[in-house]
Scaffold this motif. Structure first.
Motif, short mmCIF file in Angstrom:
data_model
loop_
_atom_site.label_atom_id
_atom_site.label_comp_id
_atom_site.label_asym_id
_atom_site.label_seq_id
_atom_site.Cartn_x
_atom_site.Cartn_y
_atom_site.Cartn_z
N VAL A 30 -7.23 4.83 -8.64
CA VAL A 30 -8.50 5.47 -8.30
C VAL A 30 -8.66 6.74 -9.15
O VAL A 30 -7.68 7.40 -9.52
CB VAL A 30 -8.55 5.82 -6.80
CG1 VAL A 30 -7.59 6.94 -6.44
CG2 VAL A 30 -9.97 6.18 -6.36
N GLY A 40 -2.83 -0.52 -6.89
CA GLY A 40 -4.17 0.06 -6.99
C GLY A 40 -4.25 1.28 -7.89
O GLY A 40 -3.25 1.82 -8.37
N ARG A 93 -10.59 2.19 -6.35
CA ARG A 93 -10.69 2.07 -4.89
C ARG A 93 -9.54 2.80 -4.23
O ARG A 93 -8.39 2.70 -4.66
CB ARG A 93 -10.67 0.60 -4.47
CG ARG A 93 -11.85 -0.23 -4.94
CD ARG A 93 -11.70 -1.67 -4.51
NE ARG A 93 -11.65 -1.80 -3.05
CZ ARG A 93 -11.45 -2.95 -2.42
NH1 ARG A 93 -11.27 -4.06 -3.11
NH2 ARG A 93 -11.43 -2.99 -1.09
N ALA A 94 -9.86 3.53 -3.18
CA ALA A 94 -8.84 4.18 -2.35
C ALA A 94 -9.51 4.76 -1.12
O ALA A 94 -10.71 5.02 -1.12
CB ALA A 94 -8.12 5.27 -3.12
N PRO A 141 0.82 -1.20 0.00
CA PRO A 141 0.00 0.00 0.00
C PRO A 141 0.86 1.26 0.00
O PRO A 141 1.98 1.25 0.52
CB PRO A 141 -0.82 -0.13 1.28
CG PRO A 141 -0.11 -1.13 2.12
CD PRO A 141 0.68 -2.01 1.21
N GLU A 152 0.67 5.87 -0.06
CA GLU A 152 -0.08 7.12 0.02
C GLU A 152 0.41 8.04 -1.09
O GLU A 152 1.62 8.20 -1.28
CB GLU A 152 0.12 7.80 1.38
CG GLU A 152 -0.62 7.13 2.52
CD GLU A 152 -0.60 8.01 3.77
OE1 GLU A 152 0.01 9.10 3.72
OE2 GLU A 152 -1.21 7.61 4.77
N ALA A 179 -4.40 10.04 -1.08
CA ALA A 179 -5.13 8.80 -1.37
C ALA A 179 -4.29 7.62 -0.91
O ALA A 179 -3.10 7.52 -1.23
CB ALA A 179 -5.41 8.69 -2.87
N ARG A 180 -4.92 6.73 -0.13
CA ARG A 180 -4.24 5.50 0.31
C ARG A 180 -4.66 4.38 -0.64
O ARG A 180 -5.81 3.93 -0.64
CB ARG A 180 -4.64 5.17 1.74
CG ARG A 180 -4.17 6.20 2.76
CD ARG A 180 -4.72 5.90 4.15
NE ARG A 180 -4.24 6.86 5.12
CZ ARG A 180 -3.19 6.67 5.89
NH1 ARG A 180 -2.50 5.54 5.80
NH2 ARG A 180 -2.81 7.60 6.75
N LEU A 181 -3.71 3.93 -1.45
CA LEU A 181 -3.98 2.92 -2.47
C LEU A 181 -3.53 1.55 -2.00
O LEU A 181 -2.51 1.40 -1.34
CB LEU A 181 -3.23 3.26 -3.77
CG LEU A 181 -3.63 4.55 -4.49
CD1 LEU A 181 -2.72 4.78 -5.68
CD2 LEU A 181 -5.08 4.49 -4.95
N GLU A 182 -4.31 0.54 -2.39
CA GLU A 182 -3.92 -0.85 -2.15
C GLU A 182 -2.75 -1.20 -3.05
O GLU A 182 -2.45 -0.47 -4.01
CB GLU A 182 -5.11 -1.77 -2.43
CG GLU A 182 -6.31 -1.50 -1.54
CD GLU A 182 -7.51 -2.34 -1.96
OE1 GLU A 182 -7.45 -2.96 -3.04
OE2 GLU A 182 -8.50 -2.35 -1.21
#
Length: 471
Positions: free
Chosen positions: A467, A465, A446-447, A423, A425, A459-462
């Protein structure tokens, strides 16, 4: 001058630049088809090849085009040719392997009934050896009325039947005879051909190998064609060079954006978003002058699903196509994750130009997740038509993550992409507000968004990820 004054002047200047372009292009998303391959046509046209009504095969796919989220059908060559369509023998005749005038008219009518415009592929840099203008040269020698159409070099000895001239060709392909674009008769011919098919319902032209033709030629052609068809879209195939100078000099609406195409898959494969960030900044500069024709695949390149080393990154590539300024195109099959590698050999295009089944229902369901992803992102694009001319600002970049904002007409979206194994940011200043946003300001992907709508938004991404956020 104040900041507001500078912005107003810049906006007014851009409005003047874009005022002459057809307004309908703002809303178009092309579905690009190579008809000879798509319909399973024979590889070669001979004198005894019967007329086979294959264009109807495309009519059966128009609802698929609409369901995908596209609104334009960009056709590859449909005119009589010797083999692959780019060795034209008659610009006024539908290739008998595809059908006849009635089939073309029926396709245009069926497309129009669905609100779909049709773009044609014009091969005007060269012709096939079987073209009547070149056949006349072979039969009559230097005295042929069409001899000035070509860049010929005759032997010093007096001409006699059977003697062929040396001639310029297209990139070493001797069967593709280059036209002399300084010849007024060639200008007249191209203008007449383009108007002929625009009269029959085409909406515009892709100008094949436009980069090999002097811009002065395109300027003459464009002026005369637009005098009769002011809403025609004229887009040139240009790979390298000064895109803006080509558009301006040729008086075209657009050119193919190969720089961005290459940067998308290359940066994802190399986990080097600095390359994409650089390309986006250059792309933003082009949008000061014209709207590029953007794509992830076409009939001349390895399919995006085969080009990417990690299949998960197909979503990242599609996000870029859907959220940056441009007139986007999807190459038929890419929306189902088709694979295919182009090779530099005889028949090396076959994998990227395959026949399609009778209907979309015959496709493997394995491609449906990719299709649905296209629907989601092209739907987002259609709901935000201002993205056509959106300007892009890179917000944050490292090797494995990138964020950028696309904005126009007071609207804004923010995109964050990650190829990192864990993950991350990503800075997304100001993201998280605006109409149409879902939970946390998310439009697609998704985020988790922290401090939405502020300069400190992140944004916190997997892992791996992406978004799209309301800006």
């Amino acid at each position: 001058m104040s900041g507001d004054g500078e912005r107003r002047e810049r906006r007014e200047r851009r409005e003047r630049v874009f005022a002459s372009g057809p307004g309908w292009v703002r809303h178009v998303v092309w579905w690009h088809v190579y008809p000879l391959g798509f319909t399973g046509a024979e590889p070669r046209l001979t004198a005894d090849t019967p007329v086979t009504h294959r264009l109807d095969h495309l009519v059966g796919w128009l609802d698929h085009l609409v369901e995908l989220g596209a609104s334009g059908l960009a056709l590859g060559p449909v005119f009589a040719s010797e083999t692959h369509g780019y060795d034209t023998t008659d610009h006024y005749r539908v290739d008998p392997r595809l059908g006849d005038d009635g089939d073309f008219d029926a396709l245009v009518a069926a497309a129009s009934a669905r609100g779909v415009r049709v773009l044609l592929d014009g091969v005007f840099n060269h012709v096939g050896r079987g073209h009547p203008a070149f056949r006349a040269v072979l039969e009559r020698g230097p005295s042929a009325a069409t001899a000035p159409w070509f860049r010929l070099r005759w032997p010093d000895a007096p001409w006699e039947p059977g003697v062929e001239p040396d001639h310029d060709d297209f990139e070493g392909h001797r069967h593709l005879v280059a036209l002399d674009h300084s010849c007024p008769a060639v200008v007249d011919h191209v203008v007449d051909v383009m108007n002929h098919w625009l009269d029959r319902g085409a909406a515009g032209w892709r100008l094949d190998a436009a980069y090999a033709v002097p811009v002065e030629f395109w300027a003459q052609v464009a002026e005369r064609v637009r005098a009769r068809h002011p809403d025609a879209y004229l887009m040139g195939e240009v790979i390298h060079g000064d895109y803006t100078a080509f558009v301006d000099g040729g008086r075209l609406d657009s050119v193919t954006q190969y720089e961005l195409w290459k940067a998308v898959w290359s940066s994802l494969n190399d986990r080097n978003f600095h390359e994409l960030a650089h390309a986006l900044r250059r792309h933003d500069g082009f949008l000061e002058h014209f709207v590029p024709y953007t794509f992830l695949g076409n009939h001349d390149v390895t399919r995006i699903a085969s080009r990417l080393t990690d299949p998960a990154h197909l979503a990242h590539a599609l996000v870029v196509l859907a959220t940056t300024g441009g007139t986007p195109a999807v190459y038929a099959g890419d929306e189902h994750g088709f694979r295919g590698v182009k090779e530099d050999r005889a028949g090396g295009d076959d994998e990227v130009r395959p026949p399609f089944p009778a209907s979309p229902a015959d496709l493997s369901p394995l491609g449906l997740p990719v299709f649905h992803l296209h629907q989601e992102l092209l739907g987002l694009r259609r709901r935000h038509p201002w993205l056509h001319r959106a300007r892009t600002e890179v917000l944050d970049v490292s090797n494995e993550f990138l964020s950028y904002a696309s904005a126009e007409e007071g609207e804004r979206v923010v995109v964050a992409l990650s190829t990192a194994g864990g993950p991350v940011e990503v800075r997304v200043p100001g993201a998280g507000t605006g109409a149409g946003a879902g939970a946390g300001g998310v439009l697609a992907g998704r985020a988790r968004l922290d401090a939405p709508g502020t300069p400190a938004a992140r944004a916190r991404l997997e892992p791996g990820g992406w978004v799209v956020l309301a800006g």
